[in-house]
Design an enzyme around this catalytic site. Sequence first.
Site: not given
Length: 390
Positions: A51, A53, A140, A235, A270-271
């Site tokens: 998914t 990048y 991730a 972040y 958007v991820t």
Amino acid sequence: MVIKPKIRGFVCITSHPAGCAAHVQEEIDYVAKQGALEGGPKRVLVVGSSTGYGLSSRIVTAFGFGADTLGVFFERPSSNGRPASAGWYNTAAFTAAAEAKGLYAGNINGDAFSQEIKDKTIATIREKLGQVDLVIYSLASPRRTDPVSGETYKSVLKPVGSSFAAKTLDTDKKIISEQTIEPANEQEIADTVKVMGGEDWVMWMDALSEAGVLAEGAATLAYSYIGPEVTHPIYRSGTIGKAKEHLENTAATLTAKGHPAWVAINKAVVTQASSAIPVVPLYVSLLFKIMKEKGLHEGCIEQMYRLFAEKYNNGQPETDEAKRIRLDDWEMKPEVQEAVKALWPTVTSENLEEISDFAGYQKDFLQLFGFGLDGVDYEADVEADVPMDA
């Protein structure tokens, strides 16, 4: 079966095989339209390839450079009438397209943090590729089990040092509210670095090097994010930021070991992961509006194509003073950030859709799971059980 999106919180629990295949094909078509890339890697390992990048990196190296690729991911096949995960369908579609072009596209499904999957990857490289020229590390995950100690660590999304209060967007209800998040303790910070920092990246590179499956001069890339001041407390200055700093510092460690390593700082997209971070969906909705108006907007595939076409320079990348590749250069242009900053205090639940690109945010979110793609009949019966070649 007819598959519809079912959204719970910041996750869609269904995915559409035809839609995911269409999304992958859109990215392949984008690369084809830009044209072939010169030189570059010809044997690529992508750790976290299904998914975002990682997937787009695999598409660009395969269809841009004509590279043979091996992808490592952790995805769920369909079972008992339940659709497979989007990453499963993405990978099946990529594999079919790459093989149709005469490219090798190997796949390993399992926990990339484990020694078992590292060993399986090494064996597959030896058998199918001999060695690899480039390793892309794009994992991730909310948790990681250390393969040496057996201990499992969980990451948290928290500020560091003091509580953080800011506007946030409930993407389900389209409501903007104020949210306060208490700071992480030292254990939570350390655990987040364990999960999302560079330790596993080093383990991968050490294992590949010791096994002799890295070609001479083989390089490695990982991805990170910095973002604007408004998101820094949750972040860049928060627990995730501590992990990302560790990841970025790891590049120097790997380079010193003889593995040229770089971290690319990408723009906000958007991820599944970013949707879970407070403040970020609201910031992204405002950012998209500004960047689209200025003709600067990019998704994952545009970013990864620009990375390899303009920034990477076949292993001699253009970097900042910290040796990072800056793909967030367009996002961080002063005129873009000033425009976002001007909108930030004015956005409310009532004017959200008027002054932001929340519609674009929602579209991108649904497309992560194969929904909302042009040319796909979402009323038609589809076969959820899609095989994936190993």
